[in-house]
Design a protein around this motif. Sequence first.
Motif, PDB file in Angstrom:
ATOM      1  N   GLY A 179      44.638  49.191  18.731  1.00  0.00           N
ATOM      2  CA  GLY A 179      44.148  49.666  20.016  1.00  0.00           C
ATOM      3  C   GLY A 179      44.046  48.618  21.105  1.00  0.00           C
ATOM      4  N   GLY A 180      44.256  47.370  20.776  1.00  0.00           N
ATOM      5  CA  GLY A 180      44.249  46.320  21.788  1.00  0.00           C
ATOM      6  C   GLY A 180      42.879  45.863  22.244  1.00  0.00           C
ATOM      7  N   GLN A 181      41.822  46.422  21.672  1.00  0.00           N
ATOM      8  CA  GLN A 181      40.469  45.990  22.030  1.00  0.00           C
ATOM      9  C   GLN A 181      40.082  44.786  21.171  1.00  0.00           C
ATOM     10  N   PRO A 182      39.327  43.852  21.735  1.00  0.00           N
ATOM     11  CA  PRO A 182      38.920  42.677  20.954  1.00  0.00           C
ATOM     12  C   PRO A 182      38.108  43.069  19.714  1.00  0.00           C
ATOM     13  N   LEU A 183      38.397  42.385  18.628  1.00  0.00           N
ATOM     14  CA  LEU A 183      37.680  42.574  17.368  1.00  0.00           C
ATOM     15  C   LEU A 183      36.711  41.413  17.181  1.00  0.00           C
ATOM     16  N   SER A 184      35.691  41.636  16.392  1.00  0.00           N
ATOM     17  CA  SER A 184      34.762  40.544  16.093  1.00  0.00           C
ATOM     18  C   SER A 184      35.464  39.549  15.167  1.00  0.00           C
ATOM     19  N   LEU A 185      34.946  38.338  15.117  1.00  0.00           N
ATOM     20  CA  LEU A 185      35.529  37.332  14.229  1.00  0.00           C
ATOM     21  C   LEU A 185      35.429  37.795  12.778  1.00  0.00           C
ATOM     22  N   ASP A 186      34.348  38.471  12.426  1.00  0.00           N
ATOM     23  CA  ASP A 186      34.200  38.977  11.060  1.00  0.00           C
ATOM     24  C   ASP A 186      35.270  40.026  10.746  1.00  0.00           C
ATOM     25  N   GLU A 187      35.550  40.916  11.694  1.00  0.00           N
ATOM     26  CA  GLU A 187      36.610  41.918  11.491  1.00  0.00           C
ATOM     27  C   GLU A 187      37.971  41.240  11.360  1.00  0.00           C
ATOM     28  N   LEU A 188      38.207  40.231  12.197  1.00  0.00           N
ATOM     29  CA  LEU A 188      39.468  39.488  12.109  1.00  0.00           C
ATOM     30  C   LEU A 188      39.597  38.799  10.753  1.00  0.00           C
ATOM     31  N   ARG A 189      38.509  38.215  10.287  1.00  0.00           N
ATOM     32  CA  ARG A 189      38.537  37.529   8.987  1.00  0.00           C
ATOM     33  C   ARG A 189      38.876  38.500   7.865  1.00  0.00           C
ATOM     34  N   ARG A 190      38.189  39.634   7.826  1.00  0.00           N
ATOM     35  CA  ARG A 190      38.439  40.608   6.751  1.00  0.00           C
ATOM     36  C   ARG A 190      39.888  41.080   6.770  1.00  0.00           C
ATOM     37  N   GLY A 191      40.375  41.424   7.947  1.00  0.00           N
ATOM     38  CA  GLY A 191      41.755  41.889   8.054  1.00  0.00           C
ATOM     39  C   GLY A 191      42.762  40.811   7.705  1.00  0.00           C
ATOM     40  N   SER A 192      42.487  39.589   8.135  1.00  0.00           N
ATOM     41  CA  SER A 192      43.410  38.484   7.857  1.00  0.00           C
ATOM     42  C   SER A 192      43.440  38.145   6.372  1.00  0.00           C
ATOM     43  N   ALA A 201      42.804  34.408  11.435  1.00  0.00           N
ATOM     44  CA  ALA A 201      41.770  35.014  12.284  1.00  0.00           C
ATOM     45  C   ALA A 201      41.540  34.165  13.530  1.00  0.00           C
ATOM     46  N   ARG A 202      41.500  32.862  13.352  1.00  0.00           N
ATOM     47  CA  ARG A 202      41.260  31.980  14.502  1.00  0.00           C
ATOM     48  C   ARG A 202      42.470  31.902  15.433  1.00  0.00           C
ATOM     49  N   VAL A 203      43.667  32.019  14.881  1.00  0.00           N
ATOM     50  CA  VAL A 203      44.860  32.064  15.734  1.00  0.00           C
ATOM     51  C   VAL A 203      44.817  33.327  16.598  1.00  0.00           C
ATOM     52  N   ILE A 204      44.501  34.450  15.994  1.00  0.00           N
ATOM     53  CA  ILE A 204      44.434  35.707  16.752  1.00  0.00           C
ATOM     54  C   ILE A 204      43.328  35.621  17.805  1.00  0.00           C
ATOM     55  N   ARG A 205      42.224  35.040  17.424  1.00  0.00           N
ATOM     56  CA  ARG A 205      41.112  34.887  18.374  1.00  0.00           C
ATOM     57  C   ARG A 205      41.513  33.990  19.543  1.00  0.00           C
ATOM     58  N   GLY A 206      42.155  32.869  19.239  1.00  0.00           N
ATOM     59  CA  GLY A 206      42.511  31.918  20.285  1.00  0.00           C
ATOM     60  C   GLY A 206      43.699  32.325  21.134  1.00  0.00           C
ATOM     61  N   GLU A 207      44.715  32.880  20.505  1.00  0.00           N
ATOM     62  CA  GLU A 207      45.951  33.207  21.221  1.00  0.00           C
ATOM     63  C   GLU A 207      45.959  34.607  21.828  1.00  0.00           C
ATOM     64  N   HIS A 208      45.163  35.505  21.276  1.00  0.00           N
ATOM     65  CA  HIS A 208      45.230  36.908  21.699  1.00  0.00           C
ATOM     66  C   HIS A 208      43.858  37.483  22.055  1.00  0.00           C
ATOM     67  N   ASP A 209      42.892  36.610  22.293  1.00  0.00           N
ATOM     68  CA  ASP A 209      41.529  37.053  22.624  1.00  0.00           C
ATOM     69  C   ASP A 209      41.014  38.097  21.641  1.00  0.00           C
ATOM     70  N   SER A 210      41.343  37.917  20.369  1.00  0.00           N
ATOM     71  CA  SER A 210      40.854  38.766  19.271  1.00  0.00           C
ATOM     72  C   SER A 210      41.383  40.194  19.296  1.00  0.00           C
TER      73      SER A 210
END
Length: 152
Positions: free
Chosen positions: A86-99, A71-80
């Motif tokens: 869809g290419g829109q930024p996701l919240s950190l919580d959404e990234l965590r659940r998906g990851s 989740a943090r890699v996606i947040r840092g490298e790809h602006d979430s």
Amino acid sequence: MLLVGCRSGRAGLLALPLLALLASPRPLQAAAATEADMLLYTRIAALNVCVALVAEVPFDKAVVIAGETIARVIRGEHDSAIEQLGGQPLSLDELRRGSINSAVLGAAEVCPDQLPESVRRDVEAAVQRVTGSEAIPPPPQPATLPPGDAAN
């Protein structure tokens, strides 16, 4: 040449690479994670879960650590942002659940025998609901060479 505030100038010379780094242009927005990026991140997370389980880290902790890392890699490298979503930024919580979900699904492919039985059953049921398949497909096996073609 003597830099201001430095007797020998060495500290100033050491700061030059830092100044160059700060002055270099940075893209305004990072590209969203591609499908290839996500496959790589899922594989890394799965391997992290498997390695942690072999090291006797409890399953829940292993999955959370792997998921948080991705989740943090996606947040840092790809602006979430993830292209497939869809290419829109996701919240950190959404990234965590998906990851975390990706880490579990990946681990079910890479090291199914190391997963708790209940998790393996849940993953198989989820895969069956989505794909209609009875079981998680086994990971690809390395290619084998015909006898006599082995590299020396």
